[in-house]
Enzyme design. Sequence first.
Site, PDB file in Angstrom:
ATOM      1  N   GLU A  44      -7.232   7.603  -5.790  1.00  0.00           N
ATOM      2  CA  GLU A  44      -7.306   6.327  -5.085  1.00  0.00           C
ATOM      3  C   GLU A  44      -8.780   6.004  -4.825  1.00  0.00           C
ATOM      4  O   GLU A  44      -9.596   6.904  -4.629  1.00  0.00           O
ATOM      5  CB  GLU A  44      -6.563   6.471  -3.756  1.00  0.00           C
ATOM      6  CG  GLU A  44      -6.629   5.276  -2.826  1.00  0.00           C
ATOM      7  CD  GLU A  44      -6.028   5.579  -1.458  1.00  0.00           C
ATOM      8  OE1 GLU A  44      -5.495   4.649  -0.838  1.00  0.00           O
ATOM      9  OE2 GLU A  44      -6.095   6.753  -1.012  1.00  0.00           O
ATOM     10  N   LYS A 111      -0.315  -0.474  -3.382  1.00  0.00           N
ATOM     11  CA  LYS A 111       0.081   0.470  -2.330  1.00  0.00           C
ATOM     12  C   LYS A 111       0.962  -0.202  -1.276  1.00  0.00           C
ATOM     13  O   LYS A 111       0.580  -1.213  -0.679  1.00  0.00           O
ATOM     14  CB  LYS A 111      -1.190   1.034  -1.681  1.00  0.00           C
ATOM     15  CG  LYS A 111      -0.967   2.126  -0.655  1.00  0.00           C
ATOM     16  CD  LYS A 111      -2.325   2.613  -0.155  1.00  0.00           C
ATOM     17  CE  LYS A 111      -2.215   3.750   0.837  1.00  0.00           C
ATOM     18  NZ  LYS A 111      -3.563   4.164   1.314  1.00  0.00           N
ATOM     19  N   CYS A 147      -1.524   7.836  -2.033  1.00  0.00           N
ATOM     20  CA  CYS A 147      -1.982   8.441  -0.779  1.00  0.00           C
ATOM     21  C   CYS A 147      -0.916   8.466   0.338  1.00  0.00           C
ATOM     22  O   CYS A 147      -0.009   9.283   0.308  1.00  0.00           O
ATOM     23  CB  CYS A 147      -3.255   7.729  -0.311  1.00  0.00           C
ATOM     24  SG  CYS A 147      -4.213   8.693   0.892  1.00  0.00           S
TER      25      CYS A 147
END
Length: 262
Positions: A44, A111, A147
């Site tokens: 990321e 995300k 993440c």
Amino acid sequence: MTEPMTVALAQVRATRDPATNLDLVRRFTAEAAGRGAGLVVFPEATMVRFGPDPREAAEEWSERWLAALPEIAREHGVVLVAGIFTPSDDGRVRNRVLVTDGQATETHYDKIHLFDAYETKESDHTEPGDQLVDVEVLGTRLGLTTCYDVRFADQFTSLGRRGCQIICLPTAWADGPRKAEQWELLVRARAMDAQAFVLGCDQAFDPEARLSFGVGGSLVAGPLGEVIAQAGSDEELLVADLDLAVVDRARGQVPVLQASRR
């Protein structure tokens, strides 16, 4: 018997300079291809490390990165996965994972779960995505996450039910008490939830940063929660061979994806 798939996790330490970071991608991709990898995963925020607000870098650099990554993938004959930022329509950015082979395949995942935790509020500068994403590459189905998503088991279970045998997890895992332990535990648990391989590619640890956006420890976890390969804390190219038949066996022996009542 099918041949194993060779994957590489490029545990890099991104800087605040997108041009420098693009050179990192070129160098690590060339090395990964030289070691036989067909799938190369970067963390990321590979485009630019986290800071106060990535909007300026997204506006100036996202188009250049969106053009360069397919070229790099095509040059080396790999599928490339990397975390970038792109401007959003509401004045924030999208924290995006791009997947490209430079030819027929190109898709992205934005995300979903933003890091509004530990006195950090990613949503101040990032617009969340709202779609699960998976894509067919190299003869298998690849799921995409980022993440903080790793704390949400349902996302991984859903990708497993979609047939994903591999789930990519580009990450910049902020340092802190017990964070490295949480990272390994969560990646292994999510691999079991999805009954798939999870490729957790973190940023390398930065000992000179006040808050390192990476603890290292990138790992490949198998569908039974086993650690296939794991990196240290510094920059490293982690290469592993995946036997995808293991996924089918795990799902056949313990059919939790079909047996759930919810």
